[in-house]
Design a protein around this motif. Structure first.
Motif, PDB file in Angstrom:
ATOM      1  N   MET A 116       0.871  -1.171   0.000  1.00 50.64           N
ATOM      2  CA  MET A 116       0.000   0.000   0.000  1.00 50.64           C
ATOM      3  C   MET A 116       0.907   1.220   0.000  1.00 50.64           C
ATOM      4  SD  MET A 116      -3.178   1.131   0.268  1.00 50.64           S
ATOM      5  CE  MET A 116      -4.291   0.181   1.303  1.00 50.64           C
ATOM      6  N   TYR A 117       0.681   2.123  -0.931  1.00 51.79           N
ATOM      7  CA  TYR A 117       1.464   3.354  -1.019  1.00 51.79           C
ATOM      8  C   TYR A 117       0.607   4.499  -0.485  1.00 51.79           C
ATOM      9  CZ  TYR A 117       4.909   0.658  -3.443  1.00 51.79           C
ATOM     10  OH  TYR A 117       5.864  -0.285  -3.736  1.00 51.79           O
ATOM     11  N   GLN A 152       0.434  15.184  10.319  1.00 51.27           N
ATOM     12  CA  GLN A 152       0.280  14.756   8.935  1.00 51.27           C
ATOM     13  C   GLN A 152      -1.094  14.136   8.741  1.00 51.27           C
ATOM     14  OE1 GLN A 152       3.588  12.389   7.525  1.00 51.27           O
ATOM     15  NE2 GLN A 152       5.057  13.703   8.558  1.00 51.27           N
ATOM     16  N   TYR A 153      -1.707  14.438   7.615  1.00 54.59           N
ATOM     17  CA  TYR A 153      -2.997  13.884   7.236  1.00 54.59           C
ATOM     18  C   TYR A 153      -2.768  12.898   6.100  1.00 54.59           C
ATOM     19  CZ  TYR A 153      -4.914  17.677   9.997  1.00 54.59           C
ATOM     20  OH  TYR A 153      -5.215  18.520  11.024  1.00 54.59           O
ATOM     21  N   PHE A 154      -3.265  11.697   6.283  1.00 54.53           N
ATOM     22  CA  PHE A 154      -2.997  10.624   5.339  1.00 54.53           C
ATOM     23  C   PHE A 154      -4.148  10.434   4.362  1.00 54.53           C
ATOM     24  CE2 PHE A 154       0.904   8.433   6.507  1.00 54.53           C
ATOM     25  CZ  PHE A 154       1.207   9.063   7.692  1.00 54.53           C
ATOM     26  N   GLY A 155      -3.786  10.090   3.134  1.00 53.78           N
ATOM     27  CA  GLY A 155      -4.764   9.684   2.152  1.00 53.78           C
ATOM     28  C   GLY A 155      -5.138   8.227   2.331  1.00 53.78           C
ATOM     29  N   PRO A 156      -6.098   7.734   1.531  1.00 49.84           N
ATOM     30  CA  PRO A 156      -6.574   6.356   1.674  1.00 49.84           C
ATOM     31  C   PRO A 156      -5.602   5.308   1.146  1.00 49.84           C
ATOM     32  CG  PRO A 156      -7.669   7.411  -0.157  1.00 49.84           C
ATOM     33  CD  PRO A 156      -6.847   8.469   0.498  1.00 49.84           C
ATOM     34  N   GLY A 157      -4.615   5.766   0.368  1.00 50.25           N
ATOM     35  CA  GLY A 157      -3.622   4.834  -0.132  1.00 50.25           C
ATOM     36  C   GLY A 157      -3.965   4.258  -1.496  1.00 50.25           C
ATOM     37  N   THR A 158      -2.923   3.805  -2.181  1.00 50.82           N
ATOM     38  CA  THR A 158      -3.053   3.039  -3.427  1.00 50.82           C
ATOM     39  C   THR A 158      -2.474   1.660  -3.159  1.00 50.82           C
ATOM     40  OG1 THR A 158      -2.866   4.948  -4.897  1.00 50.82           O
ATOM     41  CG2 THR A 158      -2.296   2.790  -5.813  1.00 50.82           C
ATOM     42  N   ARG A 159      -3.319   0.648  -3.324  1.00 54.26           N
ATOM     43  CA  ARG A 159      -2.831  -0.722  -3.120  1.00 54.26           C
ATOM     44  C   ARG A 159      -2.319  -1.271  -4.437  1.00 54.26           C
ATOM     45  NH1 ARG A 159      -2.639  -4.219   0.633  1.00 54.26           N
ATOM     46  NH2 ARG A 159      -4.087  -3.144   2.020  1.00 54.26           N
ATOM     47  N   LEU A 160      -1.037  -1.589  -4.479  1.00 52.37           N
ATOM     48  CA  LEU A 160      -0.404  -2.134  -5.683  1.00 52.37           C
ATOM     49  C   LEU A 160      -0.206  -3.632  -5.520  1.00 52.37           C
ATOM     50  CD1 LEU A 160       1.111  -1.844  -8.412  1.00 52.37           C
ATOM     51  CD2 LEU A 160       3.197  -1.473  -7.063  1.00 52.37           C
ATOM     52  N   THR A 161      -0.651  -4.376  -6.526  1.00 51.18           N
ATOM     53  CA  THR A 161      -0.393  -5.815  -6.588  1.00 51.18           C
ATOM     54  C   THR A 161       0.361  -6.101  -7.872  1.00 51.18           C
ATOM     55  OG1 THR A 161      -2.427  -6.296  -5.379  1.00 51.18           O
ATOM     56  CG2 THR A 161      -1.408  -8.117  -6.587  1.00 51.18           C
TER      57      THR A 161
END
Lengths: 112, 116
Positions: free
Chosen positions: B89-90, B105-114
């Motif tokens: 997860m990025y 810091q405020y985090f985004g939902p992420g990009t899950r890379l497979t």
């Protein structure tokens, strides 16, 4: 370098039980300390923070006190609910760029 | 403002392909961070931007990884010649200098890379 060590999970508690998740840290300078929470299928959310020694962060019934003498920031809640089931990350930031160093996370499961 | 957004949320790619992820920070935030989170671990720092300048890169960021923030607003993270070990997860996060909350810091939902 900076590091965060937190208790391994999973932690399983009954509803209304008392919660403690231990966290200790190693850091240069004067870090800010955080607890983040990650609910299933969701992103990281800041739960609470403390920026200097003896500060107490609190939110949603959770508390943690910045203990410089023991380099600890233990998370506590007096009465957990099923909705508190999530992964909890202890973290710190320091230095000019304030990058965050995370622990490995503790999974909490609360059963009715 | 709706917070930090990331696109795509999921990406499946074959080994050897290139992928690019986008992060849109909170609009008034001048600091932007990328992290990587593998299964069962906490996020690990990858790189940091202040405005458009990339000021720090982790040793985790091999030469197959490149990040940009061309106008000090959105940022992209590109991975070339993906490997299965890149599956993770990025996460993108943003924050603001100055004021009492310049460390938050405020985090985004992420990009899950497979990578298959």
């Amino acid at each position: 370098g900076n590091s965060v060590t937190q208790m391994e999970g999973p932690v399983t508690l009954s509803e209304e039980a008392f919660l403690t998740i231990n966290c200790t840290y190693t850091a240069t300078g004067y870090p800010s300390l955080f607890w983040y929470v990650q609910y299933p299928g969701e992103g990281l959310q800041l739960l609470l923070k403390a920026t200097k020694a003896d500060d107490k962060g609190s939110n949603k019934g959770f508390e943690a006190t910045y203990r410089k003498e023991t380099t600890s920031f233990h998370l506590e809640k007096g009465s957990v609910q099923v909705s508190d089931s999530a992964v909890y990350f202890c973290a710190l930031s320091s230095g000019g760029y304030q990058k965050v160093t995370f622990g490995t996370g503790t999974k909490l499961q609360v059963i009715p | 403002d709706t917070g930090v957004s990331q696109d795509p949320r999921h990406k499946i790619t074959k080994r050897g392909q290139n992928v690019t992820f986008r992060c849109d920070p909170i609009s008034e935030h001048n600091r932007l961070y990328w992290y990587r989170q593998t299964l069962g671990q906490g996020p690990e720092f990858l790189t940091y931007f202040q405005n458009e300048a990339q000021l720090e890169k982790s040793r985790l960021l091999s030469d197959r990884f490149s990040a940009e923030r061309p106008k000090g607003s959105f940022s992209t993270l590109e991975i070339q010649r993906t490997e299965q070990g890149d599956s993770a997860m990025y996460l993108c996060a943003s924050s603001s200098t100055g004021g009492r909350t310049d460390y938050e810091q405020y985090f985004g939902p992420g990009t899950r890379l497979t990578v298959t």
